[in-house]
Write a protein that holds these residues in place. Structure first.
Motif, PDB file in Angstrom:
ATOM      1  N   SER A  29     110.095  49.761  40.416  1.00  0.00           N
ATOM      2  CA  SER A  29     110.094  50.989  39.604  1.00  0.00           C
ATOM      3  C   SER A  29     110.976  52.064  40.225  1.00  0.00           C
ATOM      4  O   SER A  29     111.439  52.973  39.531  1.00  0.00           O
ATOM      5  N   LEU A  30     111.226  51.959  41.543  1.00  0.00           N
ATOM      6  CA  LEU A  30     112.084  52.924  42.237  1.00  0.00           C
ATOM      7  C   LEU A  30     113.551  52.504  42.209  1.00  0.00           C
ATOM      8  O   LEU A  30     114.403  53.199  42.775  1.00  0.00           O
ATOM      9  N   GLY A  31     113.832  51.365  41.584  1.00  0.00           N
ATOM     10  CA  GLY A  31     115.219  50.939  41.417  1.00  0.00           C
ATOM     11  C   GLY A  31     115.671  49.817  42.318  1.00  0.00           C
ATOM     12  O   GLY A  31     116.830  49.393  42.244  1.00  0.00           O
ATOM     13  N   ALA A  32     114.801  49.322  43.188  1.00  0.00           N
ATOM     14  CA  ALA A  32     115.197  48.266  44.124  1.00  0.00           C
ATOM     15  C   ALA A  32     115.299  46.917  43.432  1.00  0.00           C
ATOM     16  O   ALA A  32     114.621  46.650  42.431  1.00  0.00           O
ATOM     17  N   THR A  33     116.141  46.056  43.996  1.00  0.00           N
ATOM     18  CA  THR A  33     116.158  44.646  43.624  1.00  0.00           C
ATOM     19  C   THR A  33     115.197  43.939  44.578  1.00  0.00           C
ATOM     20  O   THR A  33     115.401  43.945  45.801  1.00  0.00           O
ATOM     21  N   VAL A  34     114.137  43.367  44.035  1.00  0.00           N
ATOM     22  CA  VAL A  34     113.022  42.895  44.868  1.00  0.00           C
ATOM     23  C   VAL A  34     112.911  41.378  44.812  1.00  0.00           C
ATOM     24  O   VAL A  34     112.868  40.780  43.733  1.00  0.00           O
ATOM     25  N   THR A  35     112.839  40.771  46.007  1.00  0.00           N
ATOM     26  CA  THR A  35     112.499  39.360  46.149  1.00  0.00           C
ATOM     27  C   THR A  35     111.150  39.287  46.841  1.00  0.00           C
ATOM     28  O   THR A  35     110.903  40.017  47.815  1.00  0.00           O
ATOM     29  N   VAL A  36     110.283  38.425  46.337  1.00  0.00           N
ATOM     30  CA  VAL A  36     108.943  38.305  46.905  1.00  0.00           C
ATOM     31  C   VAL A  36     108.779  36.908  47.509  1.00  0.00           C
ATOM     32  O   VAL A  36     109.164  35.915  46.895  1.00  0.00           O
ATOM     33  N   ASN A  37     108.219  36.858  48.711  1.00  0.00           N
ATOM     34  CA  ASN A  37     108.095  35.586  49.429  1.00  0.00           C
ATOM     35  C   ASN A  37     106.698  35.438  50.023  1.00  0.00           C
ATOM     36  O   ASN A  37     106.124  36.394  50.543  1.00  0.00           O
ATOM     37  N   ASP A  38     106.149  34.224  49.923  1.00  0.00           N
ATOM     38  CA  ASP A  38     104.833  33.936  50.480  1.00  0.00           C
ATOM     39  C   ASP A  38     104.827  32.500  50.999  1.00  0.00           C
ATOM     40  O   ASP A  38     105.544  31.638  50.482  1.00  0.00           O
ATOM     41  N   GLY A  55     108.962  38.960  35.853  1.00  0.00           N
ATOM     42  CA  GLY A  55     110.410  38.884  36.051  1.00  0.00           C
ATOM     43  C   GLY A  55     110.878  38.960  37.489  1.00  0.00           C
ATOM     44  O   GLY A  55     112.092  39.031  37.741  1.00  0.00           O
ATOM     45  N   PHE A  56     109.972  38.935  38.454  1.00  0.00           N
ATOM     46  CA  PHE A  56     110.372  38.970  39.857  1.00  0.00           C
ATOM     47  C   PHE A  56     110.858  37.589  40.315  1.00  0.00           C
ATOM     48  O   PHE A  56     110.371  36.554  39.847  1.00  0.00           O
ATOM     49  N   GLU A  57     111.791  37.594  41.267  1.00  0.00           N
ATOM     50  CA  GLU A  57     112.143  36.363  41.958  1.00  0.00           C
ATOM     51  C   GLU A  57     111.082  36.114  43.032  1.00  0.00           C
ATOM     52  O   GLU A  57     110.926  36.932  43.944  1.00  0.00           O
ATOM     53  N   VAL A  58     110.343  35.031  42.892  1.00  0.00           N
ATOM     54  CA  VAL A  58     109.250  34.723  43.821  1.00  0.00           C
ATOM     55  C   VAL A  58     109.524  33.370  44.469  1.00  0.00           C
ATOM     56  O   VAL A  58     109.739  32.369  43.775  1.00  0.00           O
ATOM     57  N   ILE A  59     109.512  33.342  45.798  1.00  0.00           N
ATOM     58  CA  ILE A  59     109.772  32.123  46.551  1.00  0.00           C
ATOM     59  C   ILE A  59     108.554  31.828  47.402  1.00  0.00           C
ATOM     60  O   ILE A  59     108.137  32.654  48.224  1.00  0.00           O
ATOM     61  N   GLY A  60     107.958  30.653  47.197  1.00  0.00           N
ATOM     62  CA  GLY A  60     106.763  30.266  47.943  1.00  0.00           C
ATOM     63  C   GLY A  60     107.000  29.036  48.791  1.00  0.00           C
ATOM     64  O   GLY A  60     108.073  28.430  48.774  1.00  0.00           O
ATOM     65  N   GLY A  61     105.963  28.684  49.564  1.00  0.00           N
ATOM     66  CA  GLY A  61     106.011  27.457  50.354  1.00  0.00           C
ATOM     67  C   GLY A  61     106.609  27.596  51.730  1.00  0.00           C
ATOM     68  O   GLY A  61     106.870  26.598  52.395  1.00  0.00           O
ATOM     69  N   GLY A  62     106.846  28.799  52.195  1.00  0.00           N
ATOM     70  CA  GLY A  62     107.425  28.999  53.527  1.00  0.00           C
ATOM     71  C   GLY A  62     108.289  30.239  53.552  1.00  0.00           C
ATOM     72  O   GLY A  62     108.397  30.976  52.555  1.00  0.00           O
ATOM     73  N   HIS A  63     108.946  30.466  54.705  1.00  0.00           N
ATOM     74  CA  HIS A  63     109.769  31.659  54.890  1.00  0.00           C
ATOM     75  C   HIS A  63     111.167  31.258  55.351  1.00  0.00           C
ATOM     76  O   HIS A  63     111.530  31.439  56.525  1.00  0.00           O
ATOM     77  N   PRO A  64     111.995  30.714  54.476  1.00  0.00           N
ATOM     78  CA  PRO A  64     113.339  30.283  54.874  1.00  0.00           C
ATOM     79  C   PRO A  64     114.205  31.458  55.313  1.00  0.00           C
ATOM     80  O   PRO A  64     114.192  32.529  54.687  1.00  0.00           O
ATOM     81  N   LEU A  65     114.972  31.257  56.379  1.00  0.00           N
ATOM     82  CA  LEU A  65     115.756  32.338  56.958  1.00  0.00           C
ATOM     83  C   LEU A  65     116.848  32.834  56.016  1.00  0.00           C
ATOM     84  O   LEU A  65     117.268  34.000  56.104  1.00  0.00           O
ATOM     85  N   GLU A  66     117.316  31.979  55.095  1.00  0.00           N
ATOM     86  CA  GLU A  66     118.368  32.418  54.182  1.00  0.00           C
ATOM     87  C   GLU A  66     117.902  33.531  53.252  1.00  0.00           C
ATOM     88  O   GLU A  66     118.714  34.198  52.601  1.00  0.00           O
ATOM     89  N   LEU A  67     116.584  33.764  53.187  1.00  0.00           N
ATOM     90  CA  LEU A  67     116.078  34.887  52.398  1.00  0.00           C
ATOM     91  C   LEU A  67     116.607  36.226  52.904  1.00  0.00           C
ATOM     92  O   LEU A  67     116.649  37.208  52.164  1.00  0.00           O
ATOM     93  N   LEU A  68     117.010  36.260  54.165  1.00  0.00           N
ATOM     94  CA  LEU A  68     117.457  37.521  54.757  1.00  0.00           C
ATOM     95  C   LEU A  68     118.874  37.904  54.341  1.00  0.00           C
ATOM     96  O   LEU A  68     119.278  39.058  54.529  1.00  0.00           O
ATOM     97  N   LEU A  87     110.810  37.259  60.753  1.00  0.00           N
ATOM     98  CA  LEU A  87     110.842  38.633  61.239  1.00  0.00           C
ATOM     99  C   LEU A  87     111.624  38.744  62.544  1.00  0.00           C
ATOM    100  O   LEU A  87     112.313  39.748  62.783  1.00  0.00           O
ATOM    101  N   VAL A  88     111.506  37.728  63.386  1.00  0.00           N
ATOM    102  CA  VAL A  88     112.294  37.711  64.627  1.00  0.00           C
ATOM    103  C   VAL A  88     113.786  37.754  64.300  1.00  0.00           C
ATOM    104  O   VAL A  88     114.567  38.505  64.902  1.00  0.00           O
ATOM    105  N   GLU A  89     114.179  36.944  63.329  1.00  0.00           N
ATOM    106  CA  GLU A  89     115.585  36.922  62.914  1.00  0.00           C
ATOM    107  C   GLU A  89     115.985  38.249  62.269  1.00  0.00           C
ATOM    108  O   GLU A  89     117.108  38.738  62.477  1.00  0.00           O
ATOM    109  N   ALA A  90     115.079  38.846  61.500  1.00  0.00           N
ATOM    110  CA  ALA A  90     115.372  40.140  60.873  1.00  0.00           C
ATOM    111  C   ALA A  90     115.644  41.216  61.918  1.00  0.00           C
ATOM    112  O   ALA A  90     116.541  42.055  61.748  1.00  0.00           O
ATOM    113  N   VAL A  91     114.886  41.197  62.997  1.00  0.00           N
ATOM    114  CA  VAL A  91     115.106  42.159  64.080  1.00  0.00           C
ATOM    115  C   VAL A  91     116.494  41.960  64.679  1.00  0.00           C
ATOM    116  O   VAL A  91     117.220  42.932  64.963  1.00  0.00           O
TER     117      VAL A  91
END
Length: 446
Positions: A29-38, A55-68, A87-91
């Motif tokens: 609602s604030l204008g961001a392009t949002v990807t959701v991961n679980d 209408g969100f892009e939702v990716i499940g089943g793990g946390h692949p690094l290419e999401l970053l 999160l380690v890679e994000a840092v």
């Protein structure tokens, strides 16, 4: 809601629980392009399915690094540890990582009262909400107590106040969060599996002080030296509270009165909840800073019996007072509960065996417990610890119902019967709430 522009920002919401679900919708609602991961598969997660349908892009089943790739910001579920490889890679990539509390602070038109500590957060937050209810403060109670902060912050108006219980997990993910009143109740060694050290855990709690100015207030426990060191380093106006000493300022006890800045507020004997006095002192400090009258404080404190499952007074049977502290899932919380009573109590304890010992209860078995009734996987371990401490009045039973009945028959008029298990509930119950409810039901059957 303040107009905060997230246009052209790509945000990864990590974890689809209540907070992730609310944060994803708010950020879009604030204008961001949002990807959701679980980590859970989408088809097994109703919240994920609902987000997909929105209408969100939702990716499940793990946390692949290419999401970053291409991500500007991560808003993570508070419970996901920073050791998570994503999160380690994000840092490493210098991608900011926050919790939804940070977003709430950005958009809220209402000022924040933030409450944290190792024990007593829920009781204090609830009590502050009641003290401020039907006053100009116009409180909304949210946070770790049940309602997602960013969800209510989006609807809050300038004439309201957000009274928020915040955990160390939530606070560690804040950068510019700026409460008008911060409350730090106590600091014990906890959540080391998440934070690594007590110092890191304490520093996460203390983050709520860092953006405060001299126009804000830091309410803190002057009887806790670590709490005091963090609060006194802040720029906020300091409002200490103490259950043991008379202060030059703040809230303290003198001549059986609770006193705020030399003004007598309420007599100790008039409190309906005399246990957990520190929580009451902190709540009174916030109430007085918020302009609540002594008459209103008296009205609420003479009728407040605590929060369910958190050192809750549940009733009296034949002169025996029953207290439900099922939320006490470790020995630190049980020690805090036992400290709330002047006379030794009949303690009901036991539950899931996580492999820890109970040696830190030794002194309490000697001085605070007249009879231990223990159940669950840890029953024999607790019995052994109590015996080694010199407490031989120990009874092992099968379950909570039997513990209540046994406690009643072993007790007399004037005794306190306290359920404070010092253990998680999962050996016999789905939740600590279920355990507490069964304790209450067993008491009523008496």
């Amino acid at each position: 809601m303040k107009k905060v522009n997230y246009e052209n920002k790509c945000v990864l919401v990590l974890g689809i629980a209540k907070s992730g679900f609310a944060a994803a919708k708010l950020l879009r609602s604030l204008g961001a392009t949002v990807t959701v991961n679980d980590r859970e598969q989408v088809e097994n997660n109703p919240k994920a399915i609902e987000l997909q349908e929105l209408g969100f892009e939702v990716i499940g089943g793990g946390h692949p690094l290419e999401l970053l790739d291409g991500i500007d910001l991560i808003v993570k579920n508070p419970g996901i540890p920073y050791q998570n490889p994503l999160l380690v890679e994000a840092v490493k990539r210098d991608i900011p990582i926050v919790t939804e509390v940070e977003i709430a602070g950005e958009i809220s038109e209402a000022p924040f009262i933030a409450i944290t500590g190792s024990n007593g957060k829920t009781t204090t937050t609830t009590l502050i909400g009641q003290l401020l209810n039907q006053t100009p403060a116009n409180p909304i109670v949210a946070g770790n107590i049940g309602t997602v902060v960013c969800e209510v912050a989006a609807e809050a108006t300038p004439d309201q106040t957000l009274v928020t219980e915040l955990s160390s997990f939530q606070l560690q993910g804040t950068v510019n969060f700026h409460p008008h009143i911060s409350v730090l109740l106590n600091l014990y060694e906890a959540h080391l599996d998440y934070h690594g050290t007590k110092e890191a855990y304490a520093a996460a709690k203390a983050r709520m002080f860092r953006n405060q100015t001299n126009e804000d207030f830091a309410v803190y426990n002057a009887d806790d030296s670590l709490v005091s060191s963090f609060a006194e380093a802040s720029k906020a106006s300091l409002v200490p509270f103490s259950a043991t000493k008379i202060l030059d300022d703040g809230v303290f006890i003198e001549d059986s009165w609770i006193v705020f800045r030399k003004e007598k507020v309420i007599k100790i004997d008039e409190l309906s909840m005399k246990q957990n006095i520190e929580n009451t002192l902190a709540a009174i400090a916030v109430a007085k800073l918020s302009g609540v009258s002594n008459e209103k404080i008296h009205q609420e404190l003479t009728n407040f019996h605590g929060v369910k499952h958190r050192l809750q007074f549940v009733g009296e049977v034949s002169g025996r007072k029953f207290f439900n502290d099922s939320k006490a899932t470790n020995s630190i919380a049980t020690k805090k509960a036992l400290d709330s009573f002047e006379k030794p109590v009949i303690l009901l304890a036991g539950g899931l065996d996580r492999g820890n010992d109970f040696d830190d209860l030794n002194t309490y078995f000697k001085t605070k417990v007249k009879h231990l009734i223990t159940f669950g996987e840890t029953s024999l371990k607790l019995k052994q610890t109590a015996n080694q401490a010199g407490l031989n009045s120990v009874t092992v039973v099968d379950n909570v119902e039997e513990a209540v009945s046994t406690a009643y028959h072993l007790s007399g008029t004037g005794d306190v019967i306290l359920l404070s298990p010092a253990c998680a509930s999962w050996d016999q119950f789905k939740t600590f709430e279920e355990r507490g409810d069964i304790f209450i039901e067993a008491m009523h059957r008496l």
